[in-house]
Design a protein around this motif. Structure first.
Motif, PDB file in Angstrom:
ATOM      1  N   LYS A 193       0.813  -1.216   0.000  1.00 53.01           N
ATOM      2  CA  LYS A 193       0.000   0.000   0.000  1.00 53.01           C
ATOM      3  C   LYS A 193       0.848   1.269   0.000  1.00 53.01           C
ATOM      4  O   LYS A 193       0.314   2.374   0.073  1.00 53.01           O
ATOM      5  N   GLN A 194       2.139   1.100  -0.075  1.00 49.35           N
ATOM      6  CA  GLN A 194       3.037   2.260  -0.057  1.00 49.35           C
ATOM      7  C   GLN A 194       3.358   2.700  -1.477  1.00 49.35           C
ATOM      8  O   GLN A 194       3.615   1.876  -2.355  1.00 49.35           O
ATOM      9  N   LYS A 195       3.337   3.998  -1.718  1.00 45.25           N
ATOM     10  CA  LYS A 195       3.761   4.546  -2.994  1.00 45.25           C
ATOM     11  C   LYS A 195       4.930   5.501  -2.790  1.00 45.25           C
ATOM     12  O   LYS A 195       5.063   6.109  -1.737  1.00 45.25           O
TER      13      LYS A 195
ATOM     14  N   GLN B  19       3.884   1.070  -7.888  1.00 48.40           N
ATOM     15  CA  GLN B  19       4.137   1.742  -6.614  1.00 48.40           C
ATOM     16  C   GLN B  19       4.942   3.027  -6.777  1.00 48.40           C
ATOM     17  O   GLN B  19       5.379   3.618  -5.785  1.00 48.40           O
ATOM     18  N   PHE B  20       5.105   3.486  -8.023  1.00 50.80           N
ATOM     19  CA  PHE B  20       5.864   4.702  -8.274  1.00 50.80           C
ATOM     20  C   PHE B  20       5.066   5.707  -9.095  1.00 50.80           C
ATOM     21  O   PHE B  20       4.373   5.343 -10.045  1.00 50.80           O
ATOM     22  N   ASP B  21       5.154   6.972  -8.703  1.00 46.03           N
ATOM     23  CA  ASP B  21       4.696   8.093  -9.506  1.00 46.03           C
ATOM     24  C   ASP B  21       5.919   8.928  -9.859  1.00 46.03           C
ATOM     25  O   ASP B  21       6.947   8.869  -9.166  1.00 46.03           O
TER      26      ASP B  21
ATOM     27  N   LEU C 221      -0.724   4.858   0.556  1.00 48.47           N
ATOM     28  CA  LEU C 221      -1.846   4.650  -0.342  1.00 48.47           C
ATOM     29  C   LEU C 221      -3.152   4.875   0.405  1.00 48.47           C
ATOM     30  O   LEU C 221      -3.157   5.153   1.603  1.00 48.47           O
ATOM     31  N   ASP C 222      -4.249   4.748  -0.283  1.00 49.03           N
ATOM     32  CA  ASP C 222      -5.568   4.976   0.303  1.00 49.03           C
ATOM     33  C   ASP C 222      -5.787   4.042   1.493  1.00 49.03           C
ATOM     34  O   ASP C 222      -5.951   2.834   1.330  1.00 49.03           O
TER      35      ASP C 222
ATOM     36  N   TRP D 188      -9.734  -9.485  -1.913  1.00 50.48           N
ATOM     37  CA  TRP D 188      -9.642  -8.942  -3.267  1.00 50.48           C
ATOM     38  C   TRP D 188      -8.672  -7.785  -3.373  1.00 50.48           C
ATOM     39  O   TRP D 188      -7.975  -7.642  -4.390  1.00 50.48           O
ATOM     40  N   SER D 189      -8.598  -6.944  -2.355  1.00 51.64           N
ATOM     41  CA  SER D 189      -7.601  -5.857  -2.393  1.00 51.64           C
ATOM     42  C   SER D 189      -6.194  -6.432  -2.287  1.00 51.64           C
ATOM     43  O   SER D 189      -5.246  -5.905  -2.893  1.00 51.64           O
TER      44      SER D 189
END
Length: 300
Positions: A100-102, A143-145, A172-173, A181-182
């Protein structure tokens, strides 16, 4: 007066005269040279490095070496040092454990550099190349922007920019459900299905691992009614850019058809082409070109 007395008198006169002359003319020789409090200038040597820093919740890594770029170029200078490679491996382990980390990669370029890429600015092109290098090392692209910024100056060594990139860790959210499912979606996007192609050709011969990834995609789309699959086609740099956009789209459509034949509704599969614009390997080698001829399949 005897000769002996005259001789002694001469010696006495000589001693007296010599003492007088010494005191008169050589007295300054006995004086201590005055000390002067001369200040010694302090030379401050400027450190000529930009540290490679990964600092987020759960990860902290720093080394004085860094990724480097030739002025006016978007490509990382290879090979990368051992200390930076170790940091990238630490980041890989951290991101796998924290799906969940970006991380936002911000690339920098100076205002006097020339941008010859198709990206908005050279800083963004550098950020994208850093991302691609990370993906090549096994990190998840999802996981990257990337961002790009122009600055007036950057620390350099001759014509080489030292570490013109920064890494910001963002959560992340946190409101998304952490159910089966997530977790499956994070698995699919964290290690996406990648199909490779021969030049101007395609193949649907999958190994066991790739077939399992297809099965995961089918399972997810069947259980999540709004799920959509994204297929992005890529090429090497053989041929012109426009032709490669078309070729990348053909590869994406081929992959879409394959997924459709294996249980995913074609209406839920979106295709795109990046052509030759997002290589993950060096296009000057046959191995690099083979890595760039691909489609990447994820959940939107």
């Amino acid at each position: 007066m005897s000769k002996k007395a005259l001789y002694l008198l001469g010696i006495a006169i000589t001693i007296i005269l010599g003492t007088f002359l010494y005191l008169k003319f050589c007295c300054n020789c006995c004086e201590e040279t005055p000390k002067t409090n001369k200040e010694v200038p302090v030379v401050i040597s400027e450190t000529n490095f930009v540290p490679f820093i990964l600092n987020g919740s759960g990860i902290e890594y720093r080394t004085n070496d860094n990724l480097k770029f030739i002025k006016n170029s978007y490509a990382i200078i290879l090979p990368v040092s051992d200390s930076v490679s170790l940091g990238i491996e630490n980041l890989k382990t951290f991101l796998i454990s924290n799906p969940k980390q970006k991380v936002t990669i911000t690339g920098y370029a100076t205002s006097d550099e020339t941008n010859t890429t198709t990206f908005e600015n050279l800083g963004l092109a550098r950020a994208n190349d850093v991302k691609n290098y990370f993906v090549l090392k096994g990190l998840a692209a999802s996981q990257f922007d990337t961002k790009g910024e122009i600055t007036d100056k950057w620390k350099m060594d001759s014509d080489t920019l030292l570490g013109p990139a920064e890494y910001k860790f963002e959560a992340l959210d946190t409101n998304s459900a952490t159910d089966e499912w997530s977790i499956l979606k994070a698995k699919i996007n964290g290690d996406p299905l990648i199909l490779y192609f021969n030049t101007n050709k395609s193949s649907e011969s999958l190994n066991a691992e790739e077939k399992q990834k297809v099965a995961d995609l089918v399972k997810y789309t069947k259980n999540i009614k709004d799920a959509a699959v994204l297929v992005v086609g890529h090429t090497d740099n053989v041929g012109n850019s426009d032709a490669n956009i078309v070729l990348g789209q053909k590869r994406a459509e081929f992959s879409k058809n394959y997924l459709s034949k294996n249980g995913i509704d074609s209406a839920r599969i979106e295709t795109q082409s990046k052509g030759q614009d997002e290589p993950i390997a060096d296009n000057t080698t046959s191995e690099g070109k083979a890595s760039n001829r691909r489609t990447v399949i994820t959940i939107k």
